[in-house]
Enzyme design. Structure first.
Site, short mmCIF file in Angstrom:
data_model
loop_
_atom_site.label_atom_id
_atom_site.label_comp_id
_atom_site.label_asym_id
_atom_site.label_seq_id
_atom_site.Cartn_x
_atom_site.Cartn_y
_atom_site.Cartn_z
N SER A 255 28.23 33.38 -31.66
CA SER A 255 29.26 33.39 -30.66
C SER A 255 30.48 32.70 -31.23
CB SER A 255 28.98 32.55 -29.30
OG SER A 255 28.73 31.06 -29.58
N LYS A 256 31.59 32.96 -30.40
CA LYS A 256 32.92 32.36 -30.87
C LYS A 256 32.83 30.89 -31.25
CE LYS A 256 36.09 35.21 -28.19
NZ LYS A 256 36.59 35.08 -26.62
N ARG A 257 31.96 30.39 -30.56
CA ARG A 257 32.00 28.76 -30.82
C ARG A 257 31.54 28.64 -32.26
NH1 ARG A 257 28.02 27.09 -27.00
NH2 ARG A 257 28.52 29.23 -26.04
#
Ligand code: GLU
Length: 485
Positions: A255-257
């Site tokens: 994910s973006k994280r």
């Protein structure tokens, strides 16, 4: 034999994620491996998720990655339009939806929000899905006509059987059979007149003669409904290849994280396009021979989609860094300098022979972002601890280093030629006269001129870059430091 035709069908909803790029790459490789065509289709029917500029990112990324499409919005191959919103205007989706209605395979639905809100829901893959109860299927033809005439908003739904089973084949997952009563009557045409992805992907893949569909396995559970559509039309189902999930190091969906989930993130982090493409090719696919470095041409030659694994692929940034480093090592000097220069300029400003410094760091970095940490000492001597002068293998300590620095200082003061070779010869003569090992002399000098334990080059190469004045200043500073203890 039919010509292999694949498509990359992105929705322009933002950055190009690693998973998107992998789908595009595999589609490209399947087509090119077989001498077929790779097509770009923009799926912009979900107007709410549309992001300005996202289409440009797609073009830019494909071009940069070398995934040249044979057909697309900018390259007509006779199957256009290649943008779904434009296809919609041709009436194609409505035409096929009506064909299904005529066959009894779809129906108009006029249910309003309130009615739908009261319907049964089910949790499918963590999401709450409403199960439509076929209420409008029982409307007579006349009732439907009346409502249409009155201008009531409607959707068109697929009419799935409530009995029996549907089976489809995926190249990786094999045959998958579901009970038809699990297939909800999904919407084909929305109330705004746009087709859903669910409908458009089938109509488009068929009418554009697509032979192989590669996509993320989040579409696996909907595929029986797509197969039902193909069967309802009497069309041939394409070859399906649903790709395994890509996870981060903690086995969570990338994910973006994670900070490196998109192509742009990786480029910003100093990775090379070739290395990213090479690495992404191996996210789920393994070649026959045990090797890891592949150019795009080699991938085209070797790629066999039957060798894609079903198990989740872990995105390992450490591995990508290693691979990127291999690409940097293999790169020709000029291109490397060209690419490294902005990073060198940022770290060092002006007044240095950046080309020489580039050559020093080339084999020592994994990404361009490592450059600053390798070369910063040229600009300014860092604070360092005198304990760095002590090196067991070189047999040096503070006292021996002080002696060496004090003895070489006058030699370096009288030296005019500060080229690496000349300096090296000068110090070699001193080493011979002293009857010691090279390192006994070079270690303290390198420490004094760099203030670092690890440097991208030896003492005399560093002095060549620094020049006489700065080299001497640093050696004197070293002497001072050693005298203080
Ligand atoms: N537009 C879909 C997406 O971006 C494409 C899925 C497919 O390849 O069929 O996820």
């Amino acid at each position: 034999m039919t010509k292999i035709r694949t498509r990359y069908a992105p929705s322009p909803t933002g950055k190009m994620h690693v998973g998107n790029l992998r789908s595009a790459l595999y589609e490209f490789l399947i087509a090119k491996h077989a001498g077929g065509d790779f097509m770009l289709r923009i799926e912009d029917t979900d107007q709410e998720r549309f992001v300005e500029g996202a289409t440009e990112i797609i073009y830019r990324t494909l071009e940069k990655a070398g995934l040249k499409h044979d057909e697309g919005p900018d390259k007509d191959g006779g199957y256009g339009p290649y943008v779904q919103s434009e296809r919609m205007k041709t009436g194609i989706y409505m035409k096929y939806a009506k064909e299904l209605i005529d066959k009894g395979e779809a129906y108009y639905c006029f249910c309003d929000k309130e009615r739908l809100a009261g319907l049964r829901t089910e949790i499918v893959e963590g999401k709450e899905i409403m199960i439509y109860d076929k209420h409008c299927l029982s409307l007579s033809k006349e009732e439907v006509e009346e409502k249409l005439k009155a201008g009531l908003p409607f959707v068109i739904r697929q009419n799935n059987p409530t009995e029996g089973t549907t089976t489809f084949h995926d190249e990786l997952y094999g045959d998958i059979t579901v009970n038809n009563n699990e297939l909800d009557d999904m919407i084909l045409i929305k109330s705004d007149g746009y087709p859903t992805y669910n409908f458009a992907n089938v109509v488009d893949d068929h009418t554009m003669n697509i032979t192989h569909v590669v996509r993320g396995n989040e579409y696996l559970s909907s595929s029986p409904k797509y197969v039902r559509l193909y069967e309802a039309f009497g069309w041939e189902v394409p070859v399906y290849v649903h790709l395994p999930l890509i996870t981060d190091e903690n086995h969570k969906k990338l994910s973006k994280r994670s900070g490196h989930s998109s192509f742009e993130d990786l480029i910003e982090q100093g990775f090379l396009t070739e290395a990213i493409v090479n690495y992404i090719a191996l996210l789920g696919w393994s070649p026959e021979e045990n090797r890891e470095i592949f150019s795009l041409e080699e991938l085209i030659r070797e790629f066999d989609y039957h060798r894609i694994s079903k198990s989740p692929a872990v995105f390992d940034i450490v591995k990508l860094r290693w691979m990127n480093g291999e690409y940097l090592k293999a790169m020709d000097e000029d291109r490397f300098y060209e690419m490294a220069r902005p990073y060198l300029e940022e770290a060092l400003g002006e007044g240095f022979d950046l080309k020489k410094i580039a050559a020093m760091v080339k084999t020592r970095i994994e990404t361009f972002l490592d450059i600053a940490g390798q070369v910063d000492f040229f600009k300014e001597l860092p604070e360092y601890d005198v304990s760095m002068y002590t090196h067991k293998k070189m047999k040096t300590d503070a006292a021996s280093s002080l002696e060496v620095l004090q003895e070489v200082l006058p030699l370096l003061e009288e030296q005019e030629d500060y080229s690496n070779d000349a300096l090296y010869q000068k110090l070699l003569a001193y080493v011979e006269q002293k009857g010691c090992k090279n390192g006994y002399v070079m270690w303290p000098i390198r420490t004094a001129v760099s203030g670092k334990q690890m440097t991208p080059a030896g003492a005399t190469e560093i002095m060549e870059i620094l020049g006489k004045e700065e080299s001497l200043r640093r050696i004197r500073k070293g002497i001072e430091k050693l005298q203080e203890i």
